[in-house]
Scaffold this active site. Structure first.
Site, PDB file in Angstrom:
ATOM      1  N   CYS A 170      20.246  73.968   5.646  1.00 40.96           N
ATOM      2  CA  CYS A 170      19.441  75.219   6.195  1.00 40.96           C
ATOM      3  C   CYS A 170      20.395  76.426   6.232  1.00 40.96           C
ATOM      4  CB  CYS A 170      18.953  74.953   7.672  1.00 40.96           C
ATOM      5  SG  CYS A 170      18.287  76.346   8.780  1.00 40.96           S
ATOM      6  N   SER A 219      21.882 110.130  54.189  1.00 34.56           N
ATOM      7  CA  SER A 219      22.189 109.230  52.761  1.00 34.56           C
ATOM      8  C   SER A 219      23.359 110.303  51.949  1.00 34.56           C
ATOM      9  CB  SER A 219      20.873 109.159  52.159  1.00 34.56           C
ATOM     10  OG  SER A 219      20.611 110.278  51.603  1.00 34.56           O
ATOM     11  N   ASP A 221      26.600  97.230  47.789  1.00 34.42           N
ATOM     12  CA  ASP A 221      25.254  97.431  47.488  1.00 34.42           C
ATOM     13  C   ASP A 221      24.726  96.457  48.383  1.00 34.42           C
ATOM     14  OD1 ASP A 221      22.828  98.039  46.250  1.00 34.42           O
ATOM     15  OD2 ASP A 221      23.275  96.771  44.307  1.00 34.42           O
ATOM     16  N   TYR A 266      31.421 101.652  57.732  1.00 36.51           N
ATOM     17  CA  TYR A 266      31.809 102.604  56.987  1.00 36.51           C
ATOM     18  C   TYR A 266      31.662 104.208  57.676  1.00 36.51           C
ATOM     19  CZ  TYR A 266      26.938 102.953  55.560  1.00 36.51           C
ATOM     20  OH  TYR A 266      25.303 102.962  55.718  1.00 36.51           O
ATOM     21  N   CYS A 287      11.221  75.518  11.122  1.00 35.83           N
ATOM     22  CA  CYS A 287      12.549  76.199  11.291  1.00 35.83           C
ATOM     23  C   CYS A 287      12.032  77.569  10.723  1.00 35.83           C
ATOM     24  CB  CYS A 287      13.515  75.530  10.585  1.00 35.83           C
ATOM     25  SG  CYS A 287      15.012  76.572  10.476  1.00 35.83           S
ATOM     26  N   CYS A 302      14.507  77.961   7.298  1.00 35.89           N
ATOM     27  CA  CYS A 302      14.376  77.040   6.132  1.00 35.89           C
ATOM     28  C   CYS A 302      12.989  76.403   6.101  1.00 35.89           C
ATOM     29  CB  CYS A 302      15.361  76.282   5.803  1.00 35.89           C
ATOM     30  SG  CYS A 302      15.235  74.800   7.227  1.00 35.89           S
ATOM     31  N   ASP A 318      36.829  72.946  60.274  1.00 34.59           N
ATOM     32  CA  ASP A 318      35.630  73.087  60.786  1.00 34.59           C
ATOM     33  C   ASP A 318      35.026  72.149  61.654  1.00 34.59           C
ATOM     34  OD1 ASP A 318      35.636  74.922  58.632  1.00 34.59           O
ATOM     35  OD2 ASP A 318      34.036  74.020  57.378  1.00 34.59           O
ATOM     36  N   ALA A 319      35.382  70.849  61.761  1.00 30.78           N
ATOM     37  CA  ALA A 319      34.875  69.959  62.647  1.00 30.78           C
ATOM     38  C   ALA A 319      35.398  70.287  64.128  1.00 30.78           C
ATOM     39  CB  ALA A 319      35.377  68.743  62.401  1.00 30.78           C
ATOM     40  N   LYS A 367      31.166 101.353  47.133  1.00 30.60           N
ATOM     41  CA  LYS A 367      29.704 101.511  47.670  1.00 30.60           C
ATOM     42  C   LYS A 367      29.029 100.397  47.770  1.00 30.60           C
ATOM     43  CE  LYS A 367      25.945 104.761  47.241  1.00 30.60           C
ATOM     44  NZ  LYS A 367      24.865 103.746  47.246  1.00 30.60           N
TER      45      LYS A 367
HETATM   46  S1  IVH Z   1      28.223 106.524  53.982  1.00 29.49           S
HETATM   47  C1  IVH Z   1      26.930 110.040  56.063  1.00 29.49           C
HETATM   48  N1  IVH Z   1      29.841 104.647  52.722  1.00 29.49           N
HETATM   49  O1  IVH Z   1      24.907 103.900  50.473  1.00 29.49           O
HETATM   50  C2  IVH Z   1      27.286 108.969  55.115  1.00 29.49           C
HETATM   51  N2  IVH Z   1      27.646 104.474  52.577  1.00 29.49           N
HETATM   52  O2  IVH Z   1      23.252 106.260  49.174  1.00 29.49           O
HETATM   53  C3  IVH Z   1      26.199 107.835  54.957  1.00 29.49           C
HETATM   54  N3  IVH Z   1      26.591 102.520  51.373  1.00 29.49           N
HETATM   55  O3  IVH Z   1      22.546 104.387  52.904  1.00 29.49           O
HETATM   56  C4  IVH Z   1      26.760 106.858  54.107  1.00 29.49           C
HETATM   57  N4  IVH Z   1      28.701 101.628  51.021  1.00 29.49           N
HETATM   58  O4  IVH Z   1      23.610 102.224  52.575  1.00 29.49           O
HETATM   59  C5  IVH Z   1      28.575 105.288  53.101  1.00 29.49           C
HETATM   60  N5  IVH Z   1      31.484 103.119  52.020  1.00 29.49           N
HETATM   61  C6  IVH Z   1      30.196 103.346  52.217  1.00 29.49           C
HETATM   62  C7  IVH Z   1      28.870 102.792  51.577  1.00 29.49           C
HETATM   63  C8  IVH Z   1      27.803 103.252  51.699  1.00 29.49           C
HETATM   64  C9  IVH Z   1      27.317 101.529  50.584  1.00 29.49           C
HETATM   65  C10 IVH Z   1      25.308 102.530  51.175  1.00 29.49           C
HETATM   66  C11 IVH Z   1      24.708 103.065  52.679  1.00 29.49           C
HETATM   67  C12 IVH Z   1      24.087 104.506  52.496  1.00 29.49           C
HETATM   68  C13 IVH Z   1      23.516 104.596  51.025  1.00 29.49           C
HETATM   69  C14 IVH Z   1      23.788 106.088  50.574  1.00 29.49           C
END
Ligand code: IVH
Length: 671
Positions: free
Chosen positions: A433, A83, A119, A227, A410, A413, A35-36, A117
């Protein structure tokens, strides 16, 4: 000012070097330089940029953030950020596959890209001529917010892509998140500084991405996994998503190495179950898996509707955080008399199980949470960890919320409850107890202690309530006639139980010591005592000083052991147990050198093959000390997935680090 060519070249070279090391460190996890040295290169670049006025938006020096914005500007997504549809069980996943085949009018098994997926927060990164021009949130899918300055602080996101030429436009989409290690490090720091504790990684990541002051974002170790792809101009991309991921990786973009390929929905399901199984040991939080048809041409054929693509599906895992209501707080008495507040909850399905009560640890924790009965709280249960109340989401609307108070007597008891030390409250009655009796007997009979099969918690409660037994020695005087007529018992179970009790008499010194329930003497400490002294009498007569010579025993544990054996009623109990036939072989204690004498090990993260207690016992049997924190005296750190600040510290101090596989091989060599 005219800048000498030599300086321009050096600045270019430094920028490339820094991005190269950023990529190695933050994306590939394989740093090449200390790191340094890295800090020195950054400092040199900062100085040159300052002196010759050479700052540019794509310079790695800009990753530290800049002065606050008054608001974020809006960004229109040319291609909407869709989504995902979601399913929660196998049957719906099979139906998804059937729908795909029907739409494609083809029974051939489909190849899927299978992805965790993650989070976090969805973002779009726009690279023009290979340079990061704009980063935006998803927003409502059509309009997002410009978070470019914040995203520039994320070290694993390249500011300039390798190999991309002028005339190209590439929009990459993905998830920005905070890894588990980064999250726990932040909270450790917050605890030390007395600042606010962060609730969970996702909220922390979301909050830091929406900071108007990017210098604040720079303090949070955010990460990203790509993704999907959005706009593309002047570029030829591979024909499948899985190949595209490889290309993105080559350009320096972070792609999750836990992504897999599966042919057919059965293989996808296998991937999902495997991912669920290792959810705990991943370095980041997930809420499911995403399955995507891999071939771009098939994706086109399937198309999308207004909200989501038809070629992708999220398979959601049980949530690890849910809200529920605190119905009541009760107080439980443990085997050493500690009185602990326990929250009764409106039952909630979280982390794969229904939770209806959870420990609140102590009164300080209640104070810290600002908890009142009737509050709506966030409950978290990740993996096998005991459920935890994370925070109050909504305070009880009741005009007079009930304050939670430690009872004066307690609950089991009626004896006085006394404060011990900073946070502990204890029942003053000692072993008379009934709650303490029950808990100490449950512990004594449990699998890792005397292992009396069939004598579970319920039965212990029943035996104590019905005056069959009062203490652990009484277990061995139970006779069949006494219990066969009890409710839920019967002749056969009574017979089996008596047999199990008799079988348990043949034990080991370590198990016996552990089963006595001496404060802070766990399995590994009991094993250490047993190996060091070899017989019980030597342990009983050992003084504080000689106890502290045992690996893993410090002054506090030593004083608990001395106190325990100084108590005549404990010694009487031990004599009774021996007189009814509880026995074990003594261990020969040799003065011979052991292979790990004088060495100190630290175990951190999740050990997936050998339970931690076993690893500790194995090390101690070889003469090593097993410590809880890393210092310059540590000889070696064994780090499993999810390892946090201890691993970082070991890296900083240049201490030898083994993963679990290497550790097992190391033990094999020594034994
Ligand atoms: S694909 C066209 N791939 O999940 C498809 N989404 O509920 C668009 N997410 O808004 C999403 N991991 O924020 C895709 N491997 C993954 C993902 C992913 C997390 C989230 C993303 C999306 C939400 C959809």
């Amino acid at each position: 000012m005219a800048v000498p060519d030599k300086i321009k070249q050096e600045v270019d070279k430094l920028r490339q070097q820094i991005e190269h090391h950023n990529h190695l460190y933050h994306t590939l996890d394989t740093p090449e330089i200390p790191d340094a040295d890295y800090d020195a290169i950054v400092l040199r670049l900062e100085n040159l940029e300052e002196e010759y006025d050479l700052q540019t938006p794509d310079s790695p020096t800009q990753r530290v953030g800049s002065a606050p914005l008054s608001q974020f500007s809006q960004v229109q997504h040319e291609l909407p950020m869709l989504s995902l549809n979601k399913v929660f069980d196998e049957a719906d996943l099979l139906a998804f596959d059937a729908r795909l085949k029907k739409r494609l009018d083809n029974e051939k098994e489909i190849q899927f890209s299978c992805e965790p997926k993650v989070d976090g927060i969805a973002v779009s990164l726009l690279y023009r001529d290979g340079v990061l021009e704009r980063a935006a949130t998803r927003g409502d899918g059509t309009t997002g917010e410009d978070i470019t300055r914040n995203v520039r602080t994320i070290k694993s996101i390249p500011l300039r892509l390798k190999k991309l030429k002028p005339g190209t436009l590439l929009e990459v989409r993905g998830e920005i998140f905070l890894g588990k290690q980064g999250f726990s490090r932040l909270n450790e720091k917050a605890k030390v500084e007395g600042s606010k504790i962060f609730v969970n990684p996702r909220n922390t990541a979301a909050g830091s991405l929406r900071q108007l002051d990017s210098r604040m974002t720079a303090k949070i170790p955010l990460q990203m996994y790509c993704y999907s792809i959005g706009l593309v101009e002047g570029l030829e991309l591979p024909t499948s998503l899985s190949e595209t991921f490889k290309t993105l990786g080559k350009w320096g973009l972070p792609v999750n190495s836990d992504i897999g390929i599966a042919v057919g929905i059965d293989a996808c399901l296998e991937y999902c179950l495997d991912l669920l199984g290792k959810r705990n040991s991943l370095g980041y939080e997930i809420d499911g898996a995403v399955l995507k048809v891999d071939e771009h041409e098939l994706q086109q054929d399937l198309g999308s509707n207004a909200k989501s693509p038809r070629w992708a599906m999220a398979y959601k895992f049980p949530a690890e955080e849910k809200s529920t209501k605190i119905l009541d707080v009760e107080f439980q008495v443990g085997r050493t008399g500690t009185v602990t507040p326990v929250a009764r909850l409106e039952p909630v399905f979280v982390g794969g199980v229904t939770v209806s009560n959870t420990t609140l640890h102590n009164m300080d924790e209640i104070e810290r949470l600002g908890l009142r009965i009737g509050d709506t709280v966030l409950v978290r249960r990740a993996g096998d960890v005991i459920p935890k109340v994370v925070k109050v989401i909504q305070a009880e609307k009741n005009k007079k919320p009930k304050k939670i108070k430690m009872p004066e007597n307690c609950p089991a008891c009626g004896s006085a409850v006394e404060k011990e030390g900073e946070v502990l409250y204890k029942c003053s009655a000692g072993v008379i107890c009934p709650a303490q009796q029950k808990e100490s007997i449950k512990h004594f009979a449990s699998r890792t202690a005397m292992d009396i099969e069939g004598l579970g918690d319920k039965l212990v409660e029943q035996f104590v309530d019905e005056d069959v037994i009062e203490n652990i020695a009484d277990i061995f005087t139970i006779d069949e006639g006494q219990i066969a007529d009890l409710e839920r018992m019967g002749k056969k179970s009574a017979e089996n139980l008596i047999q199990a009790i008799n079988d348990s008499k043949e034990t080991s010194l370590a198990r016996f010591l552990f089963s006595l329930g001496i404060r802070e003497v766990g399995e590994a400490t009991a094993a250490g005592l047993s190996n060091h002294f070899g017989n019980l009498q030597s342990i009983i007569s050992a003084d504080q000083e000689s106890l502290e010579k045992v690996t893993d025993i410090g002054p506090i544990v030593a004083s608990h052991i001395v106190t325990f054996f100084a108590n005549q009623s404990n010694l009487d109990l031990i004599s009774k147990l021996r007189s009814v036939g509880v026995n074990w072989p003594d261990i020969e204690v040799s003065d011979q050198q052991k292979p790990l004498d004088g060495q100190t090990f630290v175990l951190t993260g999740t050990l997936e093959i050998m339970p931690r207690s076993e690893a500790k016992a194995a090390l101690m049997a070889l003469g090593a000390k097993v410590a809880g924190s890393v210092s310059k005296n540590t000889s070696c750190v064994v780090a499993g997935p999810g390892a946090g600040s201890k691993l970082t510290k070991a890296e900083e101090l240049g201490i030898k680090i083994l993963d679990e596989g290497e550790f097992l091989a190391f033990l094999d060599d020594l034994t």
